[in-house]
Design a protein around this motif. Sequence first.
Motif: not given
Length: 121
Positions: A5-11, A38-48
């Motif tokens: 669900e969180c994937l963008g162009k790059v994650t 982010h607006a260009k397709g970068l997503n981040i998922v933080g795993v704590s």
Amino acid sequence: MSLKECLGKVTIVDFWASWCGPCRRENPNVVAIYKELHAKGLNIVGVSLDKDAKAWKEAIAKDKLTWNHVSNLKFWDEPIAAQYKVQSIPATFILDASGNIVAKDLRGDELRAKIIALLAK
């Protein structure tokens, strides 16, 4: 929440914890990269790898980490960290749009340059 669900162009999958000094020192760099790309397709998922929900949430707010975060509050027994074979933090995995790992453990300017190159593809 699933990673798909969180994937963008790059994650970036960013393993960190509120108690990790090097993680917290790197956070401003990651915030700047996210704001820029982010607006260009970068997503981040933080795993704590935290075990204290209050400390984890306070660190997210204090460091202005505006992307999605997950934690099972299991410290080093975090199942997602086990899946990625994380042995130390900070640990970052850069995924392409299909979810394939294309780089890992980049920081600062190296991380930014890799993200920009991947987004240009």
